[in-house]
Every structure is written in structure tokens, then in C-alpha cells.
Design an enzyme around this catalytic site. Structure first.
Site, PDB file in Angstrom:
ATOM      1  N   ASP A 181      71.537   7.572  34.553  1.00 37.27           N
ATOM      2  CA  ASP A 181      72.554   6.910  35.378  1.00 37.27           C
ATOM      3  C   ASP A 181      73.967   7.406  35.110  1.00 37.27           C
ATOM      4  OD1 ASP A 181      72.741   5.672  32.879  1.00 37.27           O
ATOM      5  OD2 ASP A 181      72.365   3.653  33.644  1.00 37.27           O
ATOM      6  N   MET A 217      68.923   4.647  31.203  1.00 34.37           N
ATOM      7  CA  MET A 217      68.492   5.667  30.260  1.00 34.37           C
ATOM      8  C   MET A 217      67.755   5.045  29.071  1.00 34.37           C
ATOM      9  SD  MET A 217      71.916   8.042  30.263  1.00 34.37           S
ATOM     10  CE  MET A 217      71.199   9.281  29.162  1.00 34.37           C
ATOM     11  N   HIS A 218      67.051   5.907  28.323  1.00 33.16           N
ATOM     12  CA  HIS A 218      66.519   5.607  26.988  1.00 33.16           C
ATOM     13  C   HIS A 218      65.289   4.719  26.948  1.00 33.16           C
ATOM     14  CE1 HIS A 218      70.408   7.226  26.007  1.00 33.16           C
ATOM     15  NE2 HIS A 218      71.061   6.114  26.228  1.00 33.16           N
TER      16      HIS A 218
END
Length: 494
Positions: A240, A81-82
Site C-alpha cells: 500500500d 503489508m506484512h
């Protein structure tokens, strides 16, 4: 045969998992790659590595299953992520992706709080500004790389760059979108207010979709590279953590999971957007339509035991090391371990927090230290759970646990006592990639919804329940919670 394919674009490897209609894993493929740190606190990755890794992993999974691309009926995506991926109008990558674990943006987090307002930011997004999120990375590029900024036409997250290469479409799932700090948590879409405050053009951001929704189909070019068939549907998937929760069956209100890997996560599904008022517990959309989730994160969970073994017990494997602590009484003799070896996130958002043993005496040996590490990690997870309960979650009746640490009967028992709930394991072991495959199965119509899919596919086995140690741990946890405030003034800070 009919198979669904889940692909996980993680920080260290791309993993492909083929799952049949009975939920059995028929083939797994993995391709590893590295990342770079051009400067201290930086963490970057070449998006081309994700595509190359996917090509290899898909081929390996098909070979392991004895299948061809024609056997695959749908694809689901998940991943780290991110991370920030910047593309120009021709979809060319403008710079290396800035990853979730990059720490360069502390000043940008302050700028975001000031621009939006600290309380308003949490009210809209459900989260405080943290260096890991996508928005601070965008602000950093805006203020430090103006040539790149002037060329930006599209912003994607890591797995969605793979989606672009597979389908030619710019798209994003709502779970990953909520992790950017640019989302309106309740509305489940981009926040015009936050975008305006940060001077980020809305046109750069892709449309967002629920996890099982189809976002595009495999192009002829991608089919030639991967062996998949042209026209194969690709669903949105999820970040995830959300996809892993689907794989564990954590999809309905009140369902809760615990991941005991290098880091530790307590994850709970909700039917409405809940957030902790200080934003120190993450609040995101779930990969399940009409669901949200809360998530507390500690940075050194099983990683604490790995450090301890490598530093002080290198002669023992993990199983033998933990076995030495089995005979030590719960919360014995006032010995505590603070598991803040790499800073902390929940409940102490402090990158400069440090680990410590407290209460050592001449009567303690390696057995007691090992037990203290296991208990300290459990106390840290309890801290995160308590924040989630205070934000409005009901106390869990059972927590489904995964991760390497759960293999230990002692650790399972300590967790059941400290968290004061039953601990269970599940039949699925392939993590987020399996959850992405489940979302693909729903998207292609194998199941009417995600809950029906997980009910059919995920088997739950209780493995530990609160016992005699629960009462001792309640008192010990109260003393543990007093240690961080007492020691924090001694931690070295720049």
C-alpha cells in the site's frame, strides 16, 4: 470505454477504483470488514473476508461507473503489508492471517537477530526485525503451532491471496516482498541466507515481479464471481505505501511524499538501495522497476489531534479546533507535545514510548495545547526525515502531501516551516488503489513506464512554503529532540 481497475485490500475494507485513460476516476466501490484479537496484542483476519469484499467492491465500482466487466482492460493490486497468509498444498487457508499490527512476536524478533546477526540482517534486508514484519510471524508459527507448520505449502501476503483467487497464481510484487524481512534488498528477491538461518523453505515462497508486470489472468471462476471477463491481465501491483507513492507521482530519485493520516509517513524514492545503519527507517523495493524507497513511520500523527479533540475539545470539529490555534505564535513559550500515544517506530522504535505535554504554565489554554499538538507531530515527522537525510537522501525541494491533516492551512504551514521545504498537494485522492490502477495502465501498455504515466496523470499544486516560523522551529526542534531521552526512563515497561 477502456478502464483499469485498482483494488486495495486494506485492514478495514477492500476498495476498488476504476480509472480511464485520462486518469479520471470513473467509479469507486468499498466493502468493509472486521478483524479479531483472540489474545492481547494479537490481530488477525479471515482471508475469505478479502475475497468477499473484493467481489462486492468490484461490483459497486462497475455500477458507479456505468460500466461492465468488458470495459476493464487490466487489474492492479495493492493492500496492507506484512500480513501472513499460510496455505496448504490445495491452497486451503491453514489459520487466520496474522496482520501487520499484531504485536505478539517481540521474542521472535530477538531470535531472528540472533540467527542472522543484527548488523547482517540490516545489511541484507535494509531493516531491523520488527514485530510488524512477516518473518517474525513465520517464526512464531514455526515455534508455537507445529501442526500448522507441518501443513504449510505456500506463504502469501494479503493482496496476493486475492491474486490467487482471481488468477489461480502464486505471485508477489517486489515492494511487498521487501516488507517481509526475507528479501535481499539489493538483489530485489528472496534472501537464501535469511531463509536458511530461519529454517524457512524457499519452495513456500512465490515468485516475485516488478509492479507493472503481468502475473496472471482472471479465471473463469473468478470472472463469474466478479463480473470481470476471463483472461483479463492482473499486474503485480505493490504494497500500500509503494502503490500510494505511485498515485502521488513519487517514482523518481529525490521525489518525496508525506502522508498525514492517523499515522504519519515520510516516503522517498531512490535509484539505489539505501538503508539507515540501525534499521529504524524502513528500506524497501519500490513498485517501480529499478527503484527503491526509504520510509519513516510515526504511529500517532493526525491521530494525536483526534485524541486531543475527543478528550479535551469534543465541542469543536477539527476545522474549528485548528482555527483556534492559528493566532498562536510558532513554538510559543516553550510548550511541547510528544506524540507517542501508541508507542513509536521512527526515530524511536519503542512500543512503550508515551505522549506528554511539557512546559505547561498558567498562561496556556486550549489554543496553545492545540498548536503544540500540531507542532509536535511536525517535529516527529522531521525526526524521521533527518534519519533519511543522514542515510544519504538529498534534501527535498518539495514534498507532496496527502491525508486528512493536509486539509488544514495551519498544519500545511507548520509542516513547511518545520520540514523547511515547500509542501504541495496532488490531483489524485484515491490513495493506493489509484496507484495500483496506474501500474495496471503501464502493464497493459497505455504508458511506456511508470514515470511517463505519473507525469501524464498526476497534477501538483504547491500549497505552503517555509516562512517566518522556520527559524523558530529549528531551535524548538532541537529542544524537542532532547525530551524523549529525558522522559524514556519514566515510561512504564513490563
Amino acid at each position: 470505454m477502456g478502464l483499469v481497475l485498482g483494488i486495495d485490500v486494506s485492514t478495514t475494507a477492500t476498495k476498488a477504483v476504476l480509472v480511464d485513460q485520462a486518469g479520471a476516476v470513473r467509479g469507486v466501490g468499498t466493502a468493509e470488514y472486521g478483524s479479531s484479537a483472540p489474545h492481547p496484542l494479537w490481530s488477525e483476519q479471515d482471508p475469505e473476508a478479502w475475497w468477499d469484499g473484493a467481489v462486492v467492491a468490484i461490483g459497486s465500482a462497475l455500477a458507479a461507473a456505468g460500466a461492465s466487466g468488458d470495459d476493464v482492460v487490466a487489474v492492479g493490486l495493492t493492500g496492507q503489508m506484512h500480513g501472513l497468509v499460510l496455505l496448504d498444498e490445495a491452497d486451503r487457508v491453514l489459520r487466520a492471517a496474522i496482520l501487520w499490527n499484531d504485536q505478539r512476536t517481540a521474542a521472535e524478533c530477538d531470535l531472528i537477530r540472533a540467527a542472522v546477526g543484527p548488523a547482517r540482517l540490516i545489511e541484507i534486508t535494509g531493516n531491523d526485525a520488527l514485530t510488524g514484519f512477516t518473518a517474525p510471524k513465520l517464526v512464531w508459527v514455526r515455534d508455537h503451532e507445529r501442526d500448522v507448520w507441518r501443513s504449510v505449502a505456500h506463504v502469501l501476503l494479503p493482496k496476493d491471496y486475492l491474486r490467487l483467487r482471481l488468477t489461480g497464481e502464486h505471485a508477489l510484487d517486489k515492494a511487498d516482498g521487501a516488507g517481509t524481512l526475507l528479501f535481499d534488498l539489493a538483489a530485489r528477491d528472496w534472501s537464501a541466507e535469511v531463509l536458511d538461518a530461519l529454517d524457512i523453505p524457499a519452495a513456500w515462497l512465490p515468485p516475485t515481479f516488478e509492479g507493472p508486470q503481468v502475473t496472471g489472468t482472471i479465471t473463469a471462476e473468478a470472472a463469474a464471481a466478479t463480473g470481470l471477463r476471463p483472461g483479463l491481465p492482473v499486474v503485480a501491483g505493490g504494497g500500500d505505501q509503494a502503490a500510494n507513492a505511485v498515485g502521488l507521482g513519487i517514482v523518481g530519485p529525490g521525489d518525496m511524499a508525506l502522508s498525514l493520516g492517523t499515522s504519519g509517513v515520510v516516503f522517498a524514492a531512490t535509484d539505489r538501495p539505501l538503508f539507515e545503519r540501525r534499521g529504524i527507517v524502513h528500506a524497501f523495493c519500490h513498485a517501480v522497476p529499478g527503484r527503491w524507497h526509504m520510509m519513516s513511520v510515526m504511529l500517532s500523527a493526525a491521530g494525536s489531534l483526534r485524541w486531543f479533540r475527543d478528550a479535551l475539545a469534543a465541542d469543536l470539529d477539527f476545522g474549528a479546533l485548528v482555527e483556534t490555534a492559528t493566532g498562536v505564535e510558532a513554538a510559543k513559550d516553550g510548550l511541547f507535545f510528544l506524540p507517542y500515544l501508541t508507542g513509536e517506530r521512527s526515530p524511536h522504535p519503542d512500543p512503550f514510548a508515551r505522549g506528554a505535554f511539557v512546559g505547561l504554565t498558567l498562561g496556556h489554554d486550549r489554543r496553545h495545547l492545540t498548536r503544540a499538538v500540531i507542532e509536535g507531530v511536525a517535529f516527529g515527522l522531521r525526526d524521521g526525515l533527518d534519519l533519511m537525510l543522514a542515510a544519504g537522501l538529498p534534501a527535498p525541494e518539495m514534498i507532496r502531501a496527502s491525508g486528512g491533516g493536509i486539509a488544514s492551512p495551519l498544519w500545511r504551514s507548520v509542516l513547511a516551516d518545520v520540514l523547511d521545504t515547500e509542501i504541495a498537494t496532488v490531483s489524485t485522492t484515491e490513495g493506493a488503489a489509484y496507484g495500483a490502477a496506474v501500474l495496471a495502465a503501464v502493464g497493459v501498455g497505455w504508458y511506456p513506464d511508470v514515470e511517463a504515466a505519473t507525469t501524464a496523470l498526476v497534477r501538483v499544486t504547491p500549497v505552503a512554503a517555509p516562512g517566518a516560523g522556520a527559524a523558530a522551529y529549528r531551535d524548538a526542534h532541537a529542544r524537542f529532540r532532547a525530551l524523549y531521552p529525558a522522559l524514556a526512563p519514566t515510561f512504564e515497561r513490563p
